[in-house]
Each structure stands twice: as C-alpha cells, then as structure tokens.
Design a protein around this motif. Sequence first.
Motif, short mmCIF file in Angstrom:
data_model
loop_
_atom_site.label_atom_id
_atom_site.label_comp_id
_atom_site.label_asym_id
_atom_site.label_seq_id
_atom_site.Cartn_x
_atom_site.Cartn_y
_atom_site.Cartn_z
N THR A 1 0.84 -1.19 0.00
CA THR A 1 0.00 0.00 0.00
C THR A 1 0.88 1.24 0.00
N SER B 1 -4.68 2.89 2.44
CA SER B 1 -5.10 1.56 1.97
C SER B 1 -5.04 1.46 0.45
N PRO C 1 -3.71 0.51 -2.98
CA PRO C 1 -2.76 -0.54 -3.37
C PRO C 1 -1.71 -0.02 -4.35
N ASP D 1 -9.37 -5.66 -5.71
CA ASP D 1 -10.47 -5.73 -4.75
C ASP D 1 -11.39 -6.90 -5.06
N GLN E 1 -4.94 -8.78 -0.68
CA GLN E 1 -4.60 -7.89 0.42
C GLN E 1 -3.12 -7.56 0.37
N THR F 1 0.09 -9.95 -0.49
CA THR F 1 -0.21 -10.98 -1.48
C THR F 1 0.85 -10.96 -2.57
#
Length: 140
Positions: free
Chosen positions: A21, A26, A28, A91, A96, A99
């Motif tokens: 992030t 948040s 990405p 999403d 997340q 990953t």
Amino acid sequence: MTDAIPSDHPAVDSYRVELSTVGSTSRPQIVLPGDLECDVDDFVRVVVGGARAHAQVDSTLAGRPVLRGAYANKRLARTTDGENVLAEWLDDEGFQPGTTLVVDVLTDGYAYGIREPGTRVVYEPIEKPDSSLSEIADSL
C-alpha cells in the motif's frame, strides 16, 4: 502482427512481486522489479484481469518504480480520473497487502501483464506504436 502469447511461454519474463500500500493508506501499489526498462513518469500498457489498460509509472519514496492504477486511456492514467481497473481487480479478487502477484513482461518498457501466481493467462498482442507517431500524438 504477432500471435497471442501465453504467460508460460519462454519469451515472457515473469517476476514475483508483493502487493503493498501507499504509505499508511489503503491504496494498493505494485512495486516493479528494478531491472525493468520503465522509468518514473513513463506510460505503459497493462493487462490485468483480462482488461487492457494504461498506467503511468509512479515512484515510491525510495525512488522505485511502482504501479498504483490502470485506466482506460493515457489521459485518464495521467489524471487518475475514472475507473481504476487495477484497484478494482485487486479488490474483486480479494488480494490484500502482502499478497504475491506476478508481473509478466510482454514488451519491456511498454507492456506488462499482472496475474495471480499459478494462473496461466494468454495475452493478445500489444504492438508498440511507431515512435514518430507517438511523438506526434504526445505533442497534440
């Protein structure tokens, strides 16, 4: 025009990357491997979730190249307006931070694919435009 090429073809270089992030937000981002031929502020084509998109290479605070979004066209990638297909794909797939993803090099410095490890993707050809034509388009 070249034929479609699968992600497991020997001509496709693949790099494992980690989804992260932007700072404490948040939002990405995918930090690109340092040995790719793309620089900060370059525009590249990206194939993500089967969709072709345009992305502007941004940078981390440490100066590493990073992708934070992919958009329908170069103007939207420049302004980050409109639908961010990269963020939506991440999403939708439930990815997340932390990953592992794979960046496939289709044409270094121009076109890349992003996929989940172990997933085989067949990429349609993305031809790099003639440099003189893209210089004319950029000047308009």
